[in-house]
Motif scaffolding. Sequence first.
Motif, mmCIF file in Angstrom:
data_model
loop_
_atom_site.group_PDB
_atom_site.id
_atom_site.type_symbol
_atom_site.label_atom_id
_atom_site.label_comp_id
_atom_site.label_asym_id
_atom_site.label_seq_id
_atom_site.Cartn_x
_atom_site.Cartn_y
_atom_site.Cartn_z
ATOM 1 N N SER A 117 0.843 -1.204 0.000
ATOM 2 C CA SER A 117 0.000 0.000 0.000
ATOM 3 C C SER A 117 0.872 1.246 0.000
ATOM 4 O O SER A 117 0.717 2.133 0.833
ATOM 5 C CB SER A 117 -0.914 0.012 1.227
ATOM 6 N N PRO A 118 1.811 1.348 -0.933
ATOM 7 C CA PRO A 118 2.893 2.318 -0.760
ATOM 8 C C PRO A 118 2.470 3.763 -0.919
ATOM 9 O O PRO A 118 1.701 4.123 -1.814
ATOM 10 C CB PRO A 118 3.883 1.929 -1.874
ATOM 11 N N GLY A 119 2.993 4.577 -0.029
ATOM 12 C CA GLY A 119 3.035 6.005 -0.240
ATOM 13 C C GLY A 119 4.399 6.347 -0.810
ATOM 14 O O GLY A 119 5.354 5.578 -0.662
ATOM 15 N N VAL A 120 4.508 7.486 -1.457
ATOM 16 C CA VAL A 120 5.780 7.973 -1.988
ATOM 17 C C VAL A 120 5.858 9.463 -1.704
ATOM 18 O O VAL A 120 4.897 10.200 -1.982
ATOM 19 C CB VAL A 120 5.905 7.721 -3.508
ATOM 20 N N SER A 121 6.963 9.920 -1.146
ATOM 21 C CA SER A 121 7.086 11.338 -0.855
ATOM 22 C C SER A 121 6.964 12.135 -2.155
ATOM 23 O O SER A 121 7.529 11.777 -3.183
ATOM 24 C CB SER A 121 8.414 11.639 -0.154
ATOM 25 N N GLY A 122 6.171 13.192 -2.094
ATOM 26 C CA GLY A 122 5.911 14.014 -3.267
ATOM 27 C C GLY A 122 4.603 13.696 -3.962
ATOM 28 O O GLY A 122 4.178 14.442 -4.850
ATOM 29 N N VAL A 214 -0.597 -4.330 -3.227
ATOM 30 C CA VAL A 214 -1.685 -3.382 -3.032
ATOM 31 C C VAL A 214 -2.993 -4.141 -2.912
ATOM 32 O O VAL A 214 -3.192 -5.166 -3.584
ATOM 33 C CB VAL A 214 -1.730 -2.343 -4.179
ATOM 34 N N GLY A 215 -3.877 -3.683 -2.037
ATOM 35 C CA GLY A 215 -5.188 -4.290 -1.893
ATOM 36 C C GLY A 215 -6.116 -3.818 -3.000
ATOM 37 O O GLY A 215 -6.090 -2.641 -3.382
ATOM 38 N N ALA A 237 8.562 -6.664 -8.796
ATOM 39 C CA ALA A 237 7.459 -7.616 -8.947
ATOM 40 C C ALA A 237 6.263 -6.985 -8.266
ATOM 41 O O ALA A 237 6.412 -6.071 -7.440
ATOM 42 C CB ALA A 237 7.812 -8.957 -8.297
ATOM 43 N N SER A 238 5.066 -7.447 -8.595
ATOM 44 C CA SER A 238 3.886 -6.839 -7.984
ATOM 45 C C SER A 238 2.774 -7.861 -7.877
ATOM 46 O O SER A 238 2.757 -8.876 -8.587
ATOM 47 C CB SER A 238 3.401 -5.636 -8.806
ATOM 48 N N ALA A 239 1.847 -7.575 -6.972
ATOM 49 C CA ALA A 239 0.664 -8.418 -6.808
ATOM 50 C C ALA A 239 -0.450 -7.583 -6.213
ATOM 51 O O ALA A 239 -0.199 -6.663 -5.431
ATOM 52 C CB ALA A 239 0.958 -9.625 -5.914
ATOM 53 N N VAL A 240 -1.674 -7.910 -6.590
ATOM 54 C CA VAL A 240 -2.868 -7.303 -6.003
ATOM 55 C C VAL A 240 -3.490 -8.336 -5.072
ATOM 56 O O VAL A 240 -3.734 -9.477 -5.465
ATOM 57 C CB VAL A 240 -3.870 -6.883 -7.089
ATOM 58 N N VAL A 241 -3.713 -7.923 -3.825
ATOM 59 C CA VAL A 241 -4.299 -8.828 -2.825
ATOM 60 C C VAL A 241 -5.807 -8.617 -2.826
ATOM 61 O O VAL A 241 -6.287 -7.514 -2.512
ATOM 62 C CB VAL A 241 -3.708 -8.556 -1.427
#
Length: 271
Positions: A117-122, A214-215, A237-241
């Motif tokens: 569930s990432p936030g990123v500064s900016g 990410v959900g 790599a990535s996945a949706v939960v």
Amino acid sequence: MTSGRVPVQDGELFFEDRGAGHALILLHGGMLDHRMWDGQVGPLVRAGYRVIRYDARGHGQSSTPKDDFAAHEDLRDLLAGLDIRRASLVGLSYGARTAIDFALLYPDAVEMMVLASPGVSGMQFSDPAILDLLRQQSEAARAMDAARYVECFLRAWVDGPQRRPDQVDAEVRRRCHEMALDVIENHSSAAGAVHELGALNRLGELAAPLLVLVGDLDSSDIHAVAGRIEAEAQFTASAVVPGTGHALAMEQPAAFNAAALTFLERARLAR
């Protein structure tokens, strides 16, 4: 298990340290604390990791900010205080945001990353439901209405824009409510600002292997940021939960743990 406090500039961070092996640092979400990782510590330790979870400044048992600070520099001081030169980072939301800033400044200290569930500064919010809840939360802060403030937090970052409160696991919601209320009760005197890098336009510099989770019920803003990390970072790599929102590590611990451990083991073998 050991616990203690590590000094940082104008304060200290509370931490717990358990297990042996490759160091794995757990970074919690905003308004939460190290307890959000209760469902992860045991499985990660049994998988052979040294697991360190800590409270960010202004959260849990760590110091209340007295002036401007940088969360990524606090993480650097934590690693130095524990004599850890290189570690993998597992962060959710604000924790992922801190992990990204840290990895950009100190790439040699990061082996692998799991960003949930990432936030990123900016980043900027544009999801109408989230913007409305943030507005209500600001109103609650001005009115010193702690109950309403916490409920707005839960609606935005636990329930999410696609669910009603009664559609969310009641125990997860209770735990998040408890941690958020603790932040208000124990750190309401916080002063200063959090200095960040503005990492949104530097994602291509992320060189460590990383997994983005990410959900499917999280906000459109988080999905957009997750997509940018996946597209721009060097080894992803990535996945949706499915069936979960922003607090996915708490809502779906088994799925989160399986995805994280599989990625970490595969990434280590590939290096």
